[in-house]
Write a protein that holds these residues in place. Structure first.
Motif, short mmCIF file in Angstrom:
data_model
loop_
_atom_site.label_atom_id
_atom_site.label_comp_id
_atom_site.label_asym_id
_atom_site.label_seq_id
_atom_site.Cartn_x
_atom_site.Cartn_y
_atom_site.Cartn_z
N ASP A 25 33.02 6.75 43.28
CA ASP A 25 32.31 7.02 42.67
C ASP A 25 31.82 8.15 43.04
O ASP A 25 31.69 8.46 44.37
N PRO A 26 31.33 8.86 42.07
CA PRO A 26 30.90 9.94 42.74
C PRO A 26 29.49 10.51 42.97
O PRO A 26 29.54 11.97 43.94
N ARG A 27 28.80 9.45 43.08
CA ARG A 27 28.07 10.01 43.57
C ARG A 27 27.87 9.40 45.26
O ARG A 27 26.94 9.70 46.10
N GLY A 28 28.98 8.90 45.75
CA GLY A 28 29.43 8.16 47.30
C GLY A 28 28.49 7.73 47.80
O GLY A 28 28.64 7.12 49.03
N ARG A 29 28.15 6.30 46.89
CA ARG A 29 26.82 5.61 47.19
C ARG A 29 27.61 4.22 47.76
O ARG A 29 26.81 3.11 48.25
N ARG A 30 28.54 3.94 47.20
CA ARG A 30 29.62 2.56 47.27
C ARG A 30 30.80 2.94 48.05
O ARG A 30 30.51 3.89 48.69
N GLY A 31 31.00 1.71 48.41
CA GLY A 31 32.09 1.12 49.23
C GLY A 31 31.82 0.11 50.63
O GLY A 31 30.28 -0.33 49.91
N LEU A 32 32.83 0.38 51.33
CA LEU A 32 32.61 -1.04 52.24
C LEU A 32 31.50 -0.68 53.38
O LEU A 32 31.82 0.76 53.93
N GLY A 33 30.53 -1.31 53.97
CA GLY A 33 30.18 -0.95 54.69
C GLY A 33 29.15 0.31 54.97
O GLY A 33 28.82 0.64 53.89
N ARG A 34 28.02 0.66 55.63
CA ARG A 34 27.05 1.52 56.10
C ARG A 34 27.40 1.79 57.31
O ARG A 34 26.79 0.98 58.22
N ILE A 35 27.19 3.08 57.92
CA ILE A 35 26.73 4.29 58.59
C ILE A 35 25.11 4.37 58.47
O ILE A 35 24.81 4.24 57.64
#
Length: 283
Positions: free
Chosen positions: A132-142
């Motif tokens: 994801d070039p926007r850096g918004r997808r992935g597991l969990g959230r900070i």
């Protein structure tokens, strides 16, 4: 009214199957692609009680977070409880579609909904998706709190904001410690401890924390832990998904009726609090 294939295409755009973990089982379990859909039910678990609810409200599509057949099967016989679910859905012309780890990693995803329920501001994914070039997808959230809370206050907020379960919220840490930053992960999260420690947050809220990983995490750092019921941490996603599907329906003029199940399918039904005054193990 849209056909099932049109609705599924929209769901696949929200939660692409390619985002799912390799071990996962996502997508459409049953359903006629040419069937018309006017009513949709969203739920966490594809259990009999939810299938009965879908029949009762006249849904043509049931969307669940958890897979019905995660590890595959050789039978859908109605003598098994999962087979009975399949039989009842098909007999009543109800399709079943699953969005599991693909919904976890989506933007927005399961952990965004969890953060929203707790009024936390999402900063970034806990485990970013490198694709994801926007850096918004992935597991969990900070996440960040608008104003610091003590651990006890944060636990109380979680207990009030998340659906009520027999477990409630278990807490590890100093109840008076001030919490500024929180990592959240809907569902089982103790495989993410290395990422949580690397993030340097004050607390981690997730579900299904086991004794040894939790004990080791507490020994290594002052990280506070909040352990909620698995079902409760993922249920807010149903409301998020319903809002997304409503928006798609309005945009396309489909006129879908989208419902979120309020049925509690957490398997634990009661909690007996310890009553001993002793601070140690019994003799």
């Amino acid at each position: 009214m849209p056909r099932l294939s049109e609705v599924i295409a929209a769901l696949d755009a929200l939660w692409p199957a390619g985002l799912a973990e390799s071990w996962d089982a996502v997508g459409t379990v049953c359903g006629d692609p040419d069937a018309e859909v006017s009513r949709v039910l969203l739920a966490v678990d594809p259990v009999q009680e939810i299938a009965d609810e879908a029949v009762r409200i006249g849904a043509q599509l049931l969307v669940t977070h958890h897979p019905l057949y995660l590890r595959g099967t050789t039978t859908v016989a109605a003598s098994t409880f999962k087979g009975r679910v399949v039989h009842d859905l098909i007999k009543n012309d109800i399709a079943l579609h699953v969005a599991h780890t693909n919904a976890d990693r989506a933007d927005p995803g399961v952990s965004d909904a969890l953060a929203g329920a707790l009024d936390l501001r999402v900063v970034r994914p806990l485990v970013p998706d490198p694709a994801d070039p926007r850096g918004r997808r992935g597991l969990g959230r900070i996440c960040e709190l608008e104003h610091p809370l003590t651990l006890a206050e944060l636990a109380e907020r979680a207990a009030k904001r998340l659906p009520a379960t027999a477990q409630g919220i278990r807490v590890a840490g100093d109840p008076d410690a001030l919490i500024h930053t929180v990592a959240v992960s809907g569902g089982s999260g103790d495989s993410l401890f290395d990422d949580v420690r690397a993030a340097g947050v004050d607390a981690f809220l997730t579900a299904d924390l086991r004794h040894h990983p939790a004990s080791e995490a507490r020994e290594r750092t002052p990280l506070a832990l909040l352990d909620a019921a698995h079902w409760a941490t993922e249920w807010p996603w149903c409301e998020l998904a319903a809002a997304q599907l409503d928006e798609i329906s309005d945009r396309n003029g489909w006129g879908l009726r989208v419902h979120v199940s309020r049925t509690v399918t957490d398997p634990w039904t009661a909690h007996a609090a310890s009553t001993t005054d002793s601070t140690g193990a019994p003799n």
